[in-house]
Design a protein around this motif. Sequence first.
Motif, PDB file in Angstrom:
ATOM      1  N   ILE A 106       1.146  -1.301  -0.250  1.00 38.78           N
ATOM      2  CA  ILE A 106       0.276   0.074   0.311  1.00 38.78           C
ATOM      3  C   ILE A 106       0.620   1.604   0.553  1.00 38.78           C
ATOM      4  O   ILE A 106       1.728   1.541   1.296  1.00 38.78           O
ATOM      5  CB  ILE A 106      -1.075  -0.275   1.705  1.00 38.78           C
ATOM      6  N   LYS A 107       1.310   1.971  -0.501  1.00 37.47           N
ATOM      7  CA  LYS A 107       1.586   3.537  -1.383  1.00 37.47           C
ATOM      8  C   LYS A 107       1.264   3.945  -0.794  1.00 37.47           C
ATOM      9  O   LYS A 107      -0.334   5.327  -0.972  1.00 37.47           O
ATOM     10  CB  LYS A 107       1.852   3.570  -2.202  1.00 37.47           C
ATOM     11  N   LEU A 108       1.513   4.428   0.245  1.00 31.80           N
ATOM     12  CA  LEU A 108       1.544   5.670   1.256  1.00 31.80           C
ATOM     13  C   LEU A 108       2.029   7.669   0.568  1.00 31.80           C
ATOM     14  O   LEU A 108       2.988   7.606   1.048  1.00 31.80           O
ATOM     15  CB  LEU A 108       1.165   5.676   2.157  1.00 31.80           C
ATOM     16  N   GLY A 109       1.659   8.341   0.315  1.00 35.18           N
ATOM     17  CA  GLY A 109       1.867   9.487  -0.385  1.00 35.18           C
ATOM     18  C   GLY A 109       1.873  10.521   0.718  1.00 35.18           C
ATOM     19  O   GLY A 109       1.032  10.962   1.238  1.00 35.18           O
ATOM     20  N   VAL A 110       3.482  11.013   1.063  1.00 38.58           N
ATOM     21  CA  VAL A 110       3.143  12.209   2.172  1.00 38.58           C
ATOM     22  C   VAL A 110       3.975  13.530   1.653  1.00 38.58           C
ATOM     23  O   VAL A 110       4.500  13.446   1.172  1.00 38.58           O
ATOM     24  CB  VAL A 110       4.065  11.541   3.780  1.00 38.58           C
ATOM     25  N   PRO A 111       3.286  14.334   2.641  1.00 38.61           N
ATOM     26  CA  PRO A 111       4.558  15.434   2.006  1.00 38.61           C
ATOM     27  C   PRO A 111       5.890  15.947   1.991  1.00 38.61           C
ATOM     28  O   PRO A 111       5.892  14.957   3.230  1.00 38.61           O
ATOM     29  CB  PRO A 111       3.737  17.068   2.501  1.00 38.61           C
ATOM     30  N   SER A 112       6.578  16.010   0.897  1.00 41.65           N
ATOM     31  CA  SER A 112       8.631  16.016   1.413  1.00 41.65           C
ATOM     32  C   SER A 112       8.811  16.308   2.400  1.00 41.65           C
ATOM     33  O   SER A 112      10.174  16.216   2.433  1.00 41.65           O
ATOM     34  CB  SER A 112       8.733  15.858   0.023  1.00 41.65           C
ATOM     35  N   LYS A 113       8.196  17.893   2.777  1.00 41.99           N
ATOM     36  CA  LYS A 113       9.209  18.907   3.582  1.00 41.99           C
ATOM     37  C   LYS A 113       8.507  19.597   4.297  1.00 41.99           C
ATOM     38  O   LYS A 113       6.880  19.822   4.344  1.00 41.99           O
ATOM     39  CB  LYS A 113       9.945  19.329   2.812  1.00 41.99           C
ATOM     40  N   GLY A 114       8.916  20.314   5.134  1.00 43.13           N
ATOM     41  CA  GLY A 114       7.758  21.627   6.057  1.00 43.13           C
ATOM     42  C   GLY A 114       7.356  21.089   7.284  1.00 43.13           C
ATOM     43  O   GLY A 114       7.517  19.563   7.428  1.00 43.13           O
ATOM     44  N   ARG A 115       5.913  21.839   7.896  1.00 43.82           N
ATOM     45  CA  ARG A 115       5.702  21.724   8.738  1.00 43.82           C
ATOM     46  C   ARG A 115       4.721  20.847   8.493  1.00 43.82           C
ATOM     47  O   ARG A 115       4.188  20.050   8.959  1.00 43.82           O
ATOM     48  CB  ARG A 115       5.084  23.204   9.423  1.00 43.82           C
ATOM     49  N   LEU A 116       3.877  20.467   7.081  1.00 45.89           N
ATOM     50  CA  LEU A 116       2.720  19.711   6.805  1.00 45.89           C
ATOM     51  C   LEU A 116       3.541  17.991   7.370  1.00 45.89           C
ATOM     52  O   LEU A 116       3.291  17.084   7.383  1.00 45.89           O
ATOM     53  CB  LEU A 116       1.942  20.128   5.485  1.00 45.89           C
ATOM     54  N   MET A 117       5.048  17.864   6.630  1.00 46.35           N
ATOM     55  CA  MET A 117       5.382  17.297   6.933  1.00 46.35           C
ATOM     56  C   MET A 117       5.958  16.352   7.942  1.00 46.35           C
ATOM     57  O   MET A 117       4.873  15.336   8.841  1.00 46.35           O
ATOM     58  CB  MET A 117       6.558  16.814   5.925  1.00 46.35           C
ATOM     59  N   GLU A 118       6.172  17.195   8.855  1.00 51.23           N
ATOM     60  CA  GLU A 118       6.117  17.313  10.006  1.00 51.23           C
ATOM     61  C   GLU A 118       5.118  16.486  11.212  1.00 51.23           C
ATOM     62  O   GLU A 118       4.910  16.127  11.771  1.00 51.23           O
ATOM     63  CB  GLU A 118       6.769  18.482  10.892  1.00 51.23           C
ATOM     64  N   LYS A 119       4.325  17.671  11.254  1.00 52.85           N
ATOM     65  CA  LYS A 119       2.786  17.381  11.399  1.00 52.85           C
ATOM     66  C   LYS A 119       2.036  15.636  11.015  1.00 52.85           C
ATOM     67  O   LYS A 119       1.412  15.312  11.542  1.00 52.85           O
ATOM     68  CB  LYS A 119       1.636  18.743  11.179  1.00 52.85           C
TER      69      LYS A 119
ATOM     70  N   GLY B 140       2.318   8.948  13.422  1.00 47.34           N
ATOM     71  CA  GLY B 140       3.030   8.638  15.461  1.00 47.34           C
ATOM     72  C   GLY B 140       2.650   8.380  16.523  1.00 47.34           C
ATOM     73  O   GLY B 140       2.545   6.940  17.163  1.00 47.34           O
ATOM     74  N   ALA B 141       1.033   9.362  16.631  1.00 43.68           N
ATOM     75  CA  ALA B 141       0.538   8.467  17.948  1.00 43.68           C
ATOM     76  C   ALA B 141      -0.356   7.964  17.517  1.00 43.68           C
ATOM     77  O   ALA B 141      -0.407   7.432  18.499  1.00 43.68           O
ATOM     78  CB  ALA B 141      -0.228  10.653  17.617  1.00 43.68           C
ATOM     79  N   ARG B 142      -0.228   7.718  16.557  1.00 44.81           N
ATOM     80  CA  ARG B 142      -1.280   6.120  16.505  1.00 44.81           C
ATOM     81  C   ARG B 142      -0.371   4.832  15.913  1.00 44.81           C
ATOM     82  O   ARG B 142      -0.870   4.017  15.164  1.00 44.81           O
ATOM     83  CB  ARG B 142      -2.103   6.286  14.831  1.00 44.81           C
ATOM     84  N   GLY B 143       1.103   4.812  16.200  1.00 38.93           N
ATOM     85  CA  GLY B 143       1.656   3.678  16.259  1.00 38.93           C
ATOM     86  C   GLY B 143       2.534   3.902  15.364  1.00 38.93           C
ATOM     87  O   GLY B 143       3.316   2.558  14.932  1.00 38.93           O
ATOM     88  N   ILE B 144       2.686   3.947  14.583  1.00 39.43           N
ATOM     89  CA  ILE B 144       2.801   3.916  13.113  1.00 39.43           C
ATOM     90  C   ILE B 144       4.310   5.279  12.619  1.00 39.43           C
ATOM     91  O   ILE B 144       3.770   6.215  12.270  1.00 39.43           O
ATOM     92  CB  ILE B 144       2.019   4.289  12.173  1.00 39.43           C
ATOM     93  N   GLY B 145       5.112   5.010  12.767  1.00 36.76           N
ATOM     94  CA  GLY B 145       6.391   5.737  12.957  1.00 36.76           C
ATOM     95  C   GLY B 145       6.655   6.043  11.527  1.00 36.76           C
ATOM     96  O   GLY B 145       6.834   4.850  10.397  1.00 36.76           O
ATOM     97  N   LEU B 146       7.145   7.275  10.508  1.00 37.82           N
ATOM     98  CA  LEU B 146       7.397   7.699   9.361  1.00 37.82           C
ATOM     99  C   LEU B 146       8.639   8.325   9.268  1.00 37.82           C
ATOM    100  O   LEU B 146       8.550   9.090  10.359  1.00 37.82           O
ATOM    101  CB  LEU B 146       5.943   8.310   8.989  1.00 37.82           C
ATOM    102  N   ARG B 147       9.333   8.144   8.839  1.00 42.26           N
ATOM    103  CA  ARG B 147      11.229   9.218   8.160  1.00 42.26           C
ATOM    104  C   ARG B 147      11.567   9.265   7.564  1.00 42.26           C
ATOM    105  O   ARG B 147      11.162   8.392   6.090  1.00 42.26           O
ATOM    106  CB  ARG B 147      11.391   8.433   9.463  1.00 42.26           C
ATOM    107  N   ARG B 148      12.010  10.146   7.448  1.00 40.13           N
ATOM    108  CA  ARG B 148      13.144  10.365   6.027  1.00 40.13           C
ATOM    109  C   ARG B 148      14.099   9.084   6.198  1.00 40.13           C
ATOM    110  O   ARG B 148      15.155   9.325   7.021  1.00 40.13           O
ATOM    111  CB  ARG B 148      13.226  11.743   5.710  1.00 40.13           C
TER     112      ARG B 148
ATOM    113  N   VAL C 199      -1.904  12.043   1.970  1.00 37.01           N
ATOM    114  CA  VAL C 199      -1.934  13.537   2.371  1.00 37.01           C
ATOM    115  C   VAL C 199      -1.796  14.293   2.161  1.00 37.01           C
ATOM    116  O   VAL C 199      -0.466  15.178   1.515  1.00 37.01           O
ATOM    117  CB  VAL C 199      -1.434  13.474   4.028  1.00 37.01           C
ATOM    118  N   THR C 200      -2.999  15.554   1.456  1.00 40.44           N
ATOM    119  CA  THR C 200      -2.656  17.228   0.790  1.00 40.44           C
ATOM    120  C   THR C 200      -3.228  18.058   1.887  1.00 40.44           C
ATOM    121  O   THR C 200      -4.788  17.682   2.481  1.00 40.44           O
ATOM    122  CB  THR C 200      -2.679  16.781   0.248  1.00 40.44           C
ATOM    123  N   GLY C 201      -3.980  18.635   1.528  1.00 43.05           N
ATOM    124  CA  GLY C 201      -5.037  20.007   1.819  1.00 43.05           C
ATOM    125  C   GLY C 201      -6.182  19.736   1.121  1.00 43.05           C
ATOM    126  O   GLY C 201      -5.630  19.556  -0.120  1.00 43.05           O
TER     127      GLY C 201
END
Length: 241
Positions: free
Chosen positions: A3-16, A22-30, A70-72
């Motif tokens: 399953i491919k999960l697309g996430v913003p690649s930088k900035g506060r949107l990525m961090e948030k 992470g708060a739901r037990g899934i760690g995402l990191r660059r 995840v996007t606006g």
Amino acid sequence: MTIKLGVPSKGRLMEKTFDWFGARGIGLRRTGSEREYAGAVEGAEGVELVLLSAGEIPRELAAGRIHLGVTGSDLVRDKLADWSTQVAEVAPMGFGHADLIIAVPACWADVDTLDDLDAVAHAFRAAHGQRLRIATKYHRLVREFLTREGVADWQLVDSQGATEGTVKNLTAEVVADITSSGETLRANHLKILSDGLIHQSQATLFASRMADWKTDETAARALLAQLGFAEAAEGGLGGLL
């Protein structure tokens, strides 16, 4: 398959976004260097992290190249025609709040509503022989909003940056842009119309209706359940699974 999960690649949107998962037990990191768009997922089997710009994610969802993104909410609605037929809204995420609004020069003392703007646009065209220019990068949302509200005699001018400065620079008379606090608008001597709210945006988790969910239905259901969307998982995400 994953399953491919697309996430913003930088900035506060990525961090948030990383914090939210992470708060739901899934760690995402660059992983790798700052210039390398690679990432890793911990705590969820069969999920691949895809780092993209927030503006690319609606297109990738619509093409079915990512399953979740995840996007606006503003970007999905503006970039995708009939967006709800191409993506499904899984959940608002509670951050990245911003309003897409119509703003006019603060010195237009008698212009406070869309009806006032319609009157000004009519007078402007009669006086100058051209339509009132509205600077924006949200063409679809603004066009649909103004048409629905019955405002006439306007034209959209594309602006991909510093939209608030277009009035001062004489390239537009009105702006339609995203704002969170309104400070930049006020600094550029602009005011928001009292009924000029087009869309209240926030970061949202979307699911692609075009992706092949059958590649790993088990991983998809497990991921949704882990994120707290047990009902969506059991219901097959509205028929996607």
